[in-house]
Structure formats: structure tokens, C-alpha cells
Design a protein around this motif. Structure first.
Motif, PDB file in Angstrom:
ATOM      1  N   ARG A   1      12.783  22.197   7.151  1.00 34.65           N
ATOM      2  CA  ARG A   1      13.732  22.773   6.201  1.00 34.65           C
ATOM      3  C   ARG A   1      13.043  22.899   4.847  1.00 34.65           C
ATOM      4  O   ARG A   1      12.545  21.895   4.319  1.00 34.65           O
ATOM      5  CB  ARG A   1      14.974  21.885   6.092  1.00 34.65           C
ATOM      6  CG  ARG A   1      15.837  21.973   7.333  1.00 34.65           C
ATOM      7  CD  ARG A   1      17.179  21.342   7.095  1.00 34.65           C
ATOM      8  NE  ARG A   1      17.058  19.885   6.969  1.00 34.65           N
ATOM      9  CZ  ARG A   1      18.076  19.094   6.625  1.00 34.65           C
ATOM     10  NH1 ARG A   1      19.257  19.608   6.347  1.00 34.65           N
ATOM     11  NH2 ARG A   1      17.914  17.786   6.560  1.00 34.65           N
ATOM     12  N   VAL A   2      12.990  24.093   4.322  1.00 34.57           N
ATOM     13  CA  VAL A   2      12.257  24.324   3.079  1.00 34.57           C
ATOM     14  C   VAL A   2      13.242  24.577   1.932  1.00 34.57           C
ATOM     15  O   VAL A   2      14.045  25.502   1.983  1.00 34.57           O
ATOM     16  CB  VAL A   2      11.279  25.515   3.223  1.00 34.57           C
ATOM     17  CG1 VAL A   2      10.602  25.810   1.890  1.00 34.57           C
ATOM     18  CG2 VAL A   2      10.239  25.201   4.294  1.00 34.57           C
ATOM     19  N   VAL A   3      13.182  23.693   0.932  1.00 32.13           N
ATOM     20  CA  VAL A   3      14.063  23.813  -0.236  1.00 32.13           C
ATOM     21  C   VAL A   3      13.225  24.267  -1.423  1.00 32.13           C
ATOM     22  O   VAL A   3      12.158  23.704  -1.689  1.00 32.13           O
ATOM     23  CB  VAL A   3      14.723  22.454  -0.580  1.00 32.13           C
ATOM     24  CG1 VAL A   3      15.620  22.596  -1.810  1.00 32.13           C
ATOM     25  CG2 VAL A   3      15.513  21.922   0.605  1.00 32.13           C
ATOM     26  N   PHE A   4      13.709  25.274  -2.119  1.00 34.47           N
ATOM     27  CA  PHE A   4      13.049  25.690  -3.359  1.00 34.47           C
ATOM     28  C   PHE A   4      13.877  25.208  -4.540  1.00 34.47           C
ATOM     29  O   PHE A   4      15.045  25.567  -4.675  1.00 34.47           O
ATOM     30  CB  PHE A   4      12.897  27.213  -3.404  1.00 34.47           C
ATOM     31  CG  PHE A   4      12.374  27.710  -4.730  1.00 34.47           C
ATOM     32  CD1 PHE A   4      11.091  27.382  -5.153  1.00 34.47           C
ATOM     33  CD2 PHE A   4      13.171  28.489  -5.560  1.00 34.47           C
ATOM     34  CE1 PHE A   4      10.614  27.823  -6.381  1.00 34.47           C
ATOM     35  CE2 PHE A   4      12.696  28.940  -6.794  1.00 34.47           C
ATOM     36  CZ  PHE A   4      11.416  28.607  -7.210  1.00 34.47           C
ATOM     37  N   MET A   5      13.293  24.368  -5.387  1.00 33.17           N
ATOM     38  CA  MET A   5      14.001  23.924  -6.582  1.00 33.17           C
ATOM     39  C   MET A   5      13.781  24.965  -7.667  1.00 33.17           C
ATOM     40  O   MET A   5      12.677  25.119  -8.198  1.00 33.17           O
ATOM     41  CB  MET A   5      13.497  22.564  -7.062  1.00 33.17           C
ATOM     42  CG  MET A   5      14.231  22.110  -8.327  1.00 33.17           C
ATOM     43  SD  MET A   5      13.905  20.382  -8.691  1.00 33.17           S
ATOM     44  CE  MET A   5      14.974  20.098 -10.103  1.00 33.17           C
ATOM     45  N   ALA A   6      14.844  25.714  -7.970  1.00 35.28           N
ATOM     46  CA  ALA A   6      14.746  26.810  -8.930  1.00 35.28           C
ATOM     47  C   ALA A   6      15.096  26.302 -10.324  1.00 35.28           C
ATOM     48  O   ALA A   6      16.122  25.644 -10.505  1.00 35.28           O
ATOM     49  CB  ALA A   6      15.703  27.931  -8.530  1.00 35.28           C
ATOM     50  N   ILE A   7      14.221  26.573 -11.282  1.00 43.78           N
ATOM     51  CA  ILE A   7      14.538  26.233 -12.672  1.00 43.78           C
ATOM     52  C   ILE A   7      14.197  27.414 -13.565  1.00 43.78           C
ATOM     53  O   ILE A   7      13.471  28.321 -13.166  1.00 43.78           O
ATOM     54  CB  ILE A   7      13.765  24.988 -13.179  1.00 43.78           C
ATOM     55  CG1 ILE A   7      12.255  25.253 -13.167  1.00 43.78           C
ATOM     56  CG2 ILE A   7      14.113  23.759 -12.383  1.00 43.78           C
ATOM     57  CD1 ILE A   7      11.488  24.321 -14.084  1.00 43.78           C
ATOM     58  N   GLY A   8      14.714  27.383 -14.773  1.00 41.02           N
ATOM     59  CA  GLY A   8      14.347  28.395 -15.750  1.00 41.02           C
ATOM     60  C   GLY A   8      15.561  29.110 -16.309  1.00 41.02           C
ATOM     61  O   GLY A   8      16.674  28.985 -15.791  1.00 41.02           O
ATOM     62  N   PHE A   9      15.308  29.823 -17.395  1.00 43.06           N
ATOM     63  CA  PHE A   9      16.340  30.649 -18.023  1.00 43.06           C
ATOM     64  C   PHE A   9      16.418  31.996 -17.303  1.00 43.06           C
ATOM     65  O   PHE A   9      15.974  32.123 -16.155  1.00 43.06           O
ATOM     66  CB  PHE A   9      15.992  30.853 -19.504  1.00 43.06           C
ATOM     67  CG  PHE A   9      16.282  29.649 -20.356  1.00 43.06           C
ATOM     68  CD1 PHE A   9      17.554  29.465 -20.888  1.00 43.06           C
ATOM     69  CD2 PHE A   9      15.299  28.718 -20.643  1.00 43.06           C
ATOM     70  CE1 PHE A   9      17.832  28.366 -21.685  1.00 43.06           C
ATOM     71  CE2 PHE A   9      15.571  27.612 -21.438  1.00 43.06           C
ATOM     72  CZ  PHE A   9      16.834  27.436 -21.964  1.00 43.06           C
ATOM     73  N   GLU A  10      16.904  32.983 -18.016  1.00 46.79           N
ATOM     74  CA  GLU A  10      17.093  34.304 -17.404  1.00 46.79           C
ATOM     75  C   GLU A  10      15.775  34.997 -17.074  1.00 46.79           C
ATOM     76  O   GLU A  10      15.781  36.063 -16.467  1.00 46.79           O
ATOM     77  CB  GLU A  10      17.927  35.190 -18.331  1.00 46.79           C
ATOM     78  CG  GLU A  10      19.398  34.800 -18.419  1.00 46.79           C
ATOM     79  CD  GLU A  10      19.700  33.821 -19.541  1.00 46.79           C
ATOM     80  OE1 GLU A  10      18.797  33.047 -19.941  1.00 46.79           O
ATOM     81  OE2 GLU A  10      20.841  33.821 -20.036  1.00 46.79           O
ATOM     82  N   THR A  11      14.646  34.422 -17.464  1.00 44.46           N
ATOM     83  CA  THR A  11      13.370  35.029 -17.088  1.00 44.46           C
ATOM     84  C   THR A  11      13.028  34.761 -15.631  1.00 44.46           C
ATOM     85  O   THR A  11      12.339  35.555 -15.005  1.00 44.46           O
ATOM     86  CB  THR A  11      12.211  34.477 -17.944  1.00 44.46           C
ATOM     87  OG1 THR A  11      12.402  33.082 -18.088  1.00 44.46           O
ATOM     88  CG2 THR A  11      12.161  35.143 -19.282  1.00 44.46           C
ATOM     89  N   THR A  12      13.481  33.628 -15.098  1.00 42.52           N
ATOM     90  CA  THR A  12      13.147  33.321 -13.709  1.00 42.52           C
ATOM     91  C   THR A  12      14.340  33.503 -12.768  1.00 42.52           C
ATOM     92  O   THR A  12      14.145  33.653 -11.567  1.00 42.52           O
ATOM     93  CB  THR A  12      12.608  31.872 -13.571  1.00 42.52           C
ATOM     94  OG1 THR A  12      13.516  30.993 -14.218  1.00 42.52           O
ATOM     95  CG2 THR A  12      11.234  31.728 -14.181  1.00 42.52           C
ATOM     96  N   ALA A  13      15.561  33.506 -13.319  1.00 41.04           N
ATOM     97  CA  ALA A  13      16.743  33.652 -12.456  1.00 41.04           C
ATOM     98  C   ALA A  13      16.716  34.940 -11.620  1.00 41.04           C
ATOM     99  O   ALA A  13      17.097  34.909 -10.440  1.00 41.04           O
ATOM    100  CB  ALA A  13      18.025  33.565 -13.287  1.00 41.04           C
ATOM    101  N   PRO A  14      16.264  36.086 -12.187  1.00 40.02           N
ATOM    102  CA  PRO A  14      16.247  37.290 -11.342  1.00 40.02           C
ATOM    103  C   PRO A  14      15.332  37.120 -10.125  1.00 40.02           C
ATOM    104  O   PRO A  14      15.650  37.605  -9.037  1.00 40.02           O
ATOM    105  CB  PRO A  14      15.692  38.386 -12.260  1.00 40.02           C
ATOM    106  CG  PRO A  14      15.843  37.878 -13.648  1.00 40.02           C
ATOM    107  CD  PRO A  14      15.798  36.386 -13.559  1.00 40.02           C
ATOM    108  N   SER A  15      14.217  36.411 -10.303  1.00 41.55           N
ATOM    109  CA  SER A  15      13.287  36.224  -9.190  1.00 41.55           C
ATOM    110  C   SER A  15      13.921  35.369  -8.098  1.00 41.55           C
ATOM    111  O   SER A  15      13.770  35.661  -6.908  1.00 41.55           O
ATOM    112  CB  SER A  15      12.003  35.542  -9.692  1.00 41.55           C
ATOM    113  OG  SER A  15      11.494  36.242 -10.792  1.00 41.55           O
ATOM    114  N   THR A  16      14.634  34.327  -8.506  1.00 35.94           N
ATOM    115  CA  THR A  16      15.336  33.508  -7.510  1.00 35.94           C
ATOM    116  C   THR A  16      16.390  34.354  -6.794  1.00 35.94           C
ATOM    117  O   THR A  16      16.503  34.316  -5.566  1.00 35.94           O
ATOM    118  CB  THR A  16      16.012  32.297  -8.192  1.00 35.94           C
ATOM    119  OG1 THR A  16      15.011  31.555  -8.890  1.00 35.94           O
ATOM    120  CG2 THR A  16      16.694  31.405  -7.177  1.00 35.94           C
ATOM    121  N   ALA A  17      17.135  35.144  -7.583  1.00 34.70           N
ATOM    122  CA  ALA A  17      18.194  35.975  -6.987  1.00 34.70           C
ATOM    123  C   ALA A  17      17.606  36.947  -5.965  1.00 34.70           C
ATOM    124  O   ALA A  17      18.126  37.096  -4.856  1.00 34.70           O
ATOM    125  CB  ALA A  17      18.945  36.731  -8.084  1.00 34.70           C
TER     126      ALA A  17
END
Ligand code: SF4
Lengths: 375, 90
Positions: free
Chosen positions: A134-150
Motif C-alpha cells: 500500500r503506497v501512501v503519498f504524504m502531500a504538503i504545500g500551499f497552492e503551488t503543489t496542491a494542483p499536482s496532487t489533484a
């Protein structure tokens, strides 16, 4: 290098410094906060304060996403990494961030499978290559990285990758600014607006700062001349009694931001009712979580997280640093118990954190200024 | 992670729409360019890349200035570049 010199020109810097001085009334303090850690870095690295009259005080803001991750979230991530068959992935920036029970680095040493990735897409590849984990990605950051996670979530959903999930810790810059503006010890007359966050959100969302709080904001680039020019623009507004949102960084930031990136965020994520920021406490509507539609990719829904709550360490004054109430070197443990090698607080971990930036560059700058000053 | 890294588009990936090969300070890597679809990007265009996604189009002058700025950040930038070139996107 031809291009670069244009942004470094000493004569131009001095001309800006002269204009800045003309906008200042002797004895009238002007506090300007830079939101973004990138600007903090420029200010220390290039000794921007050396170009400013004593009336202008630069105050460092909370714009380093690594610095505001609460310890409990780090502990929850480590808890997931300890579960059978889990691979935890995240950005290298998080490796040394202290949780209540150590950092990712410590957890790795204890045998957890924690892998640093450059992009959430890399985490998706790890999932594809390890179908039985099971692979979990811990996403952090402001709106600069949120689009990439989305975008990565959309991709994982479209491909139906069953063993991938996101531990979403994205935070939003506007609610953080609202919280700072609401603080009783506010000593800020204007804001140097974040450059790269604004490539996504544009300039419009800052309007309330000018309209409701009567304070100017100038979205700024990262070169020393950019920062000086933004300071000049802010002081011009203040001396003319104006408060508006202006864009110094037009060569990168479109006024409307990146609508496609905003749509991607909105499709995948929704605001949380409240979220804890290290040092700043709980701020309403200040972070994002995955929408119900993507619950099958949401680590917070898939795992029974312990939801660890850890108070900030006693000695740590990161909260005051993040709100601009004190300067990094005024923290009791700065440079003694807390150093980049052995950080107590997060502001010392990330190179964009105010304490690390000051530790690396500022000390020398202050010494230089002292030596240059007539006895 | 917070600061965008400039890259020059070498080619758009014919097999994987929305992906492009970019050159970032000499390192080649695949980057997602879907968020700039309207821009009609092509080889020779410069973009600002955040964690594997191009978020803004920039000109070459800005790209050079940003690269110089990042180089001054020292270790943090070197770490990020290493991460960028040593991993492959899924
Ligand atoms: S010196 Fe360390 S403990 Fe003090 S505010 Fe900075 S990061 Fe926090």
C-alpha cells in the motif's frame, strides 16, 4: 549570465533604496511582511535590510509549508509507515521535520519503508511497481503543489490504481493571512505577496487585504531587485495613503492565476472546517482534504489514524516567528539548542524557514552591518 | 518544493498526451504540462515546474534569472535537482 545581471545591478538597487528612503517619514515605522519563505531567503542572502532606512522593518511570515506542519501529522504519517505492507512517500523537505516521536529519518532508521519522491507522480509509479504494497503519498504545500496532487489523484482514479492513497496536508495561503491580520499583536503595514503561489491563485484573492484591512500588497519576484522594487511600491502606496493589490512579478504571475490548476484543486479537494498549523494553532477553512468522491484514494479515510495531537515543544517559539512577532534570533534556543543539524522547531529545518535562512546568512549580514556602522 | 524550477521543453510526448520531456539545468525529465494546455506549448518554450508539473509559462530571460537564483539557494536546490533527475514519473 547577461540576463541575470539586470536583476542584480548595484546602481539600480541604490536608486531604489533612495526612492524607498524618500517614501519614509523619519521616525514612522513601517512593518512589511513577506509571506513566502523564498523571499525570506532573498532578504537574508542579499542583505536587503542593508538597503532600507531604519523605519522599514521586514517581518517574516508563515509561508513555508514545511514549517507549519504540526508534529501530530508527522506522527500519523509515521504510524501509517509502521503498518504492514505500507510504503510512505513524500518530499525530501519533510525528511528531517521533527514529530513528537522523531522524524521520518528516525523512522527509516527503525526500519520503516519511507521513500522520498520529487513529484506525486513518482509516488504513483511506486504504487504501480509495488502492487502488493500500500503506497501512501504524504502531500504538503500551499497552492503551488496542491494542483499536482489533484492531478495525480485524478490520474490514479482514472487508471484505477487500487494500492495508492494520499495523506492530504495541503494548506491555503489566504486563511493564514486572515489569521495573521486578526492577531492582536499585528505590527504590519503591508505585505510582500508570494510569487509562485500567485501563479496559481492570481492576484484577485488578496483584494480583501486592501479593501477590508486597508493594507497594500505587492506580489513580488524573488530576485533582490524584485524584492526592493516591491518594497518601494508598498512604501509609495503607504506614503500616498493608498491600499491596493499590485503585481510586481507580471513576467511570471498572470492577474487571474492558472484557472486550470484552480479547477483541478476544486474538483478533487474541499476545504477542511479547521486545520492545525504549527505555531499558529487551529485556523478555520485553512487546509484541503479529498472530496468524498475520492474517498477510496484518501489515506485519512482508509487508515484508522491515531490523529495524534502533540503540543509544540516548550522551548520552541516558532509560532511567534511565523506570526512575525519576534525575529528568529530572539528565540531562546536559536543557534544553541536549535540548529539546522538538530532542529527543535520546523523553521530551522527547511531552507525556506526564517530561522534556517537567518542561521545560514543573516548572522553574517548583521555582523557586516555592525562592522560597517560608524562607532 | 515551493520554488518553481525553470525547464525548457525538448519535445511533447507523442505516446503520453500531457507529458513533455524538459531540460532542467542539463537534466532531462518527463513533466506533466496539462495545466498549461491552453498555452499551446512546444519545443523551445520555457515553463516553471513545481513537483513535476508545469504551472506557468515564462520567457527565457526569466528562466535564466530564476536558475541563477536557485543556484544560490545551494544545497536545497541541489537536492531538489537530484530528486528531479533521479526519479521517473508514473
Ligand atoms: S530557533 Fe528553532 S525553536 Fe526557535 S523559533 Fe526557530 S525553529 Fe523554532
Amino acid at each position: 549570465m547577461r540576463f541575470v545581471d539586470e536583476y542584480r545591478d548595484r546602481e539600480k538597487a541604490q536608486a531604489l533604496a533612495a526612492r524607498i528612503a524618500r517614501h519614509c517619514e523619519p521616525g514612522r515605522r513601517r512593518g512589511l511582511m513577506e509571506i513566502c519563505g523564498g523571499h525570506t531567503h532573498t532578504i537574508y542572502k542579499h542583505g536587503i535590510e542593508g538597503y532600507l532606512p531604519p523605519e522599514v522593518e521586514l517581518v517574516h511570515g508563515p509561508g513555508c509549508p514545511v514549517c507549519v506542519i504540526p508534529m501530530g501529522r508527522v506522527d500519523d504519517a509515521v504510524w501509517m509507515a509502521q503498518q504492514e505492507g505500507v510504503i510512505l512517500t513524500s518530499f525530501g523537505d519533510l525528511l528531517r521535520v521533527p514529530g513528537g516521536r522523531g522524524s521520518f529519518l528516525d523512522a527509516k532508521a527503525r526500519g520503516c519503508d519511507i521513500r522520498m519522491v520529487y513529484s506525486p507522480l513518482d509516488a504513483l509509479r511506486v504504487a504501480r511497481e509495488n502492487p502488493h504494497r500500500r503506497v501512501v503519498f504524504m502531500a504538503i504545500g500551499f497552492e503551488t503543489t496542491a494542483p499536482s496532487t489533484a492531478m495525480t489523484v485524478l490520474r490514479a482514479a482514472a487508471e484505477g490504481i487500487p494500492n495508492f492513497s494520499v495523506f492530504c496536508n495541503h494548506v491555503l495561503v489566504i486563511p493564514a493571512m486572515r489569521a495573521i491580520l486578526a492577531a492582536p499583536d499585528l505590527r504590519i503595514d503591508g505585505f510582500i505577496g508570494p510569487g509562485h503561489v500567485s501563479t496559481v491563485i492570481g492576484c484577485e484573492p488578496y483584494r480583501f487585504i486592501a479593501e477590508e484591512h486597508r493594507k497594500p500588497l505587492v506580489v513580488s519576484g524573488f530576485e533582490p531587485l524584485d524584492v526592493l522594487q516591491s518594497i518601494e511600491m508598498l512604501l509609495a502606496q503607504l506614503s500616498e495613503g493608498r491600499a491596493a493589490v499590485e503585481n510586481q512579478y507580471t513576467r511570471v504571475v498572470p492577474w487571474e492565476g492558472n484557472p486550470r490548476a484552480l479547477r483541478a484543486i476544486d474538483r478533487v479537494m474541499e476545504p477542511r472546517a479547521t486545520f492545525e498549523w504549527r505555531g499558529l494553532g487551529w485556523i478555520p477553512d485553512s487546509a484541503l482534504r479529498l472530496r468524498e468522491e475520492y474517498a477510496h484514494l484518501d489515506a485519512e479515510r482508509l487508515f484508522e489514524l491515531p490523529q495524534t495531537r502533540v503540543p509544540d515543544p516548550q522551548a520552541c517559539q516558532c509560532g511567534e516567528v511565523l506570526r512575525g512577532a519576534i525575529k528568529p534570533w530572539e528565540c531562546r534556543v536559536f543557534g544553541t539548542a536549535c540548529t539546522p543539524e538538530r532542529p527543535i522547531g520546523t523553521c530551522m529545518v527547511s531552507s525556506e524557514g526564517a530561522c534556517a535562512a537567518y542561521y545560514n546568512f543573516g548572522r553574517f549580514q548583521r555582523r557586516r552591518l555592525r562592522e560597517a556602522a560608524p562607532a | 518544493m515551493c520554488l518553481g524550477i525553470p525547464g525548457e521543453i525538448i519535445e511533447l510526448d507523442a505516446e503520453r498526451p500531457g507529458m513533455a520531456t524538459v531540460d532542467v539545468a542539463g537534466a532531462r525529465r518527463q513533466v506533466n504540462v496539462l495545466l498549461l494546455e491552453e498555452e499551446g506549448l512546444g519545443p523551445g518554450d520555457w515553463v516553471l515546474i513545481h513537483v513535476g508539473f508545469a504551472l506557468a509559462r515564462i520567457d527565457e530571460e526569466e528562466a535564466q534569472a530564476t536558475l541563477a537564483y536557485l543556484e544560490e539557494m545551494g544545497q536545497a536546490y541541489r537536492d531538489e535537482l537530484r530528486a528531479l533527475s533521479s526519479t521517473r514519473p508514473g
